[in-house]
Write an enzyme that holds these catalytic residues in place. Structure first.
Site, PDB file in Angstrom:
ATOM      1  N   ASP A  90       0.860  -1.176   0.000  1.00 49.88           N
ATOM      2  CA  ASP A  90       0.000   0.000   0.000  1.00 49.88           C
ATOM      3  C   ASP A  90       0.903   1.235   0.000  1.00 49.88           C
ATOM      4  OD1 ASP A  90      -2.096   1.741   0.194  1.00 49.88           O
ATOM      5  OD2 ASP A  90      -2.628   1.232   2.253  1.00 49.88           O
ATOM      6  N   ASP A 263      -8.132  -7.513   0.052  1.00 50.15           N
ATOM      7  CA  ASP A 263      -7.288  -7.594   1.244  1.00 50.15           C
ATOM      8  C   ASP A 263      -8.053  -7.016   2.420  1.00 50.15           C
ATOM      9  OD1 ASP A 263      -5.904  -4.880   2.471  1.00 50.15           O
ATOM     10  OD2 ASP A 263      -6.661  -4.598   0.430  1.00 50.15           O
ATOM     11  N   CYS A 301     -12.955 -27.865   7.124  1.00 48.94           N
ATOM     12  CA  CYS A 301     -11.718 -27.093   6.944  1.00 48.94           C
ATOM     13  C   CYS A 301     -10.507 -27.998   7.125  1.00 48.94           C
ATOM     14  CB  CYS A 301     -11.674 -25.935   7.936  1.00 48.94           C
ATOM     15  SG  CYS A 301     -10.212 -24.879   7.766  1.00 48.94           S
ATOM     16  N   CYS A 303      -7.364 -26.727   7.756  1.00 48.30           N
ATOM     17  CA  CYS A 303      -6.266 -26.013   8.411  1.00 48.30           C
ATOM     18  C   CYS A 303      -5.755 -26.818   9.607  1.00 48.30           C
ATOM     19  CB  CYS A 303      -6.707 -24.618   8.849  1.00 48.30           C
ATOM     20  SG  CYS A 303      -7.714 -24.581  10.362  1.00 48.30           S
ATOM     21  N   CYS A 306      -8.163 -27.003  12.671  1.00 48.69           N
ATOM     22  CA  CYS A 306      -9.340 -27.859  12.505  1.00 48.69           C
ATOM     23  C   CYS A 306      -8.966 -29.334  12.428  1.00 48.69           C
ATOM     24  CB  CYS A 306     -10.123 -27.439  11.260  1.00 48.69           C
ATOM     25  SG  CYS A 306     -10.982 -25.854  11.462  1.00 48.69           S
ATOM     26  N   HIS A 332      -6.925 -20.300  11.047  1.00 50.91           N
ATOM     27  CA  HIS A 332      -8.168 -20.852  10.501  1.00 50.91           C
ATOM     28  C   HIS A 332      -8.903 -19.818   9.657  1.00 50.91           C
ATOM     29  CE1 HIS A 332     -12.169 -22.512  10.071  1.00 50.91           C
ATOM     30  NE2 HIS A 332     -12.614 -21.377  10.585  1.00 50.91           N
TER      31      HIS A 332
END
Length: 389
Positions: A90, A263, A301, A303, A306, A332
């Site tokens: 940015d 984002d 999920c 991840c 999880c 997560h």
């Protein structure tokens, strides 16, 4: 470099491959925010494992510390942070709004009072590009002003006109061919001002275009009317980036309108506060129900959290104020958004994006108070997903 190749379309939604010096990425995509050169609590290895493609870092904050010179001697952000993939920086334009009580704008640039020690910090279009070139991001943003909401029309118009003049100065100063500078379309929630910004910005033909000045306090209906208007008028053969937007419903609606990149700090910030993102809405891990639940956060999920932990264990960690809890919830939440855009890309590939999006929304918005006739789906969302091209 920076070739943008559309691979599938479904309505206005599209998938594409965008080539950068640090690798090609698949869109639509969500970019985790690493303001200080790190995504809070998440290692570069974990970012790669959960499917992150581009990490966003911030020019203003990295200018203050550690300084662009130190980043540059590491070979730029990839060497400094050990994240091997592409970065987007940015320009500092958001801080022109967020630090409005600590800055002064002139035609030449913006003088900030540092939020760290009160010292004077100056950013101009040239200085912003100079810092971003030292940071070595693959995608750099033009220096602009993100006007606050609400703001007078005259202020927004004067601001967008100055932003166009700053864009020209950014492009004149830029010297690195291995960085893509994206222009930013402003105009608030006013379609005529958006059009004025488009008319002045598009002739610069930058490698990509961002939709700025939204998600700063306006309602969802106003915001998505502006997104729809702007996205439809941006070049079809270049990436479209909706800045600072990243709630799950925002991604699904924005993709439907032809947005490619998003984002937001939302997934990691909300994780640090003890909330987990799911297809059934946001799960409050601070409440009593998870404390005895043997389920994972989300059985669908993949991840680490999880696959290894129950809700009861993570709720225990939260109550004990153990740092693993916000780390795992942030991990997560990021993986949830990456999975969400992966599912969106697959729905686009098979030509059924609107059907998939409405099915997802019927579950996600179930029981929410802001409803219309479509099973609880807000009208702004339904309009974004179902309107004809």
């Amino acid at each position: 470099m920076f070739e943008f190749q559309i691979t599938a379309q479904s309505g206005r939604a599209r998938t594409a491959t965008f080539a950068t010096p640090h690798g090609a990425v698949q869109t639509p995509m969500f970019m985790p925010v690493g303001t200080q050169g790190t995504v809070k609590g998440i290692s570069p290895q974990e970012l790669t494992e959960i499917g992150s493609q581009i990490v966003l870092a911030n020019t203003y904050h990295l200018l203050l510390r550690p300084g662009p010179e130190l980043v540059a001697v590491h070979g730029g952000l990839p060497g400094f942070t050990a994240y091997p993939g592409p970065f987007l920086t940015d320009s500092g334009g958001f801080q022109v709004m967020s630090l409005g009580h600590m800055r002064r704008i002139t035609e030449e640039g913006v003088t900030f009072k540092s939020h760290l020690d009160g010292s004077s910090v100056y950013l101009s279009p040239e200085r912003s590009v100079e810092v971003q070139q030292a940071l070595g991001a693959d995608i750099i943003m033009a220096f602009d002003e993100c006007p606050p909401y609400p703001a007078e029309r005259d202020y927004i118009q004067a601001s967008l006109e100055r932003t166009v003049r700053w864009l020209e100065r950014c492009l004149t100063f830029k010297s690195r061919d291995d960085q893509a500078l994206f222009a930013i379309v402003q105009g608030g929630i006013h379609s005529d001002l958006r059009q004025q910004s488009l008319d002045a910005t598009l002739p610069f033909s930058t490698p990509g275009f961002a939709i700025g000045g939204l998600a700063v306090g306006e309602g969802k209906a106003e915001m998505y009317a502006a997104v729809e208007y702007t996205a439809a008028r941006l070049p079809a053969d270049k990436p479209r980036y909706l800045m600072g937007v990243g709630h799950p419903e925002d991604l699904v609606a924005g993709i439907a309108l032809g947005v490619d990149m998003f984002d937001c700090v939302y997934p990691t910030r909300t994780g640090r506060f003890g909330y987990a993102l799911t297809d059934d809405g946001r799960l409050n891990m601070n409440s009593s129900a998870p404390r005895t639940s043997l389920e994972p956060i989300d059985p669908d999920c993949d991840c680490y959290a999880c696959r290894h932990y129950t809700r009861a264990y993570l709720a225990h960690l939260l109550r004990a104020e153990e740092m693993l809890a916000p780390r795992m919830l942030s991990l997560h939440n990021l993986r949830y958004l990456h999975r969400l855009v992966e599912r969106a890309r697959e729905a686009i590939r098979v030509g059924r994006y609107a059907e998939w999006a409405l099915s997802w929304a019927a579950r996600y918005f179930k029981g929410k108070p802001k409803t219309d006739e479509m099973s609880g789906v807000p009208a702004w969302f339904a309009r974004s997903v179902t309107d004809d091209v």
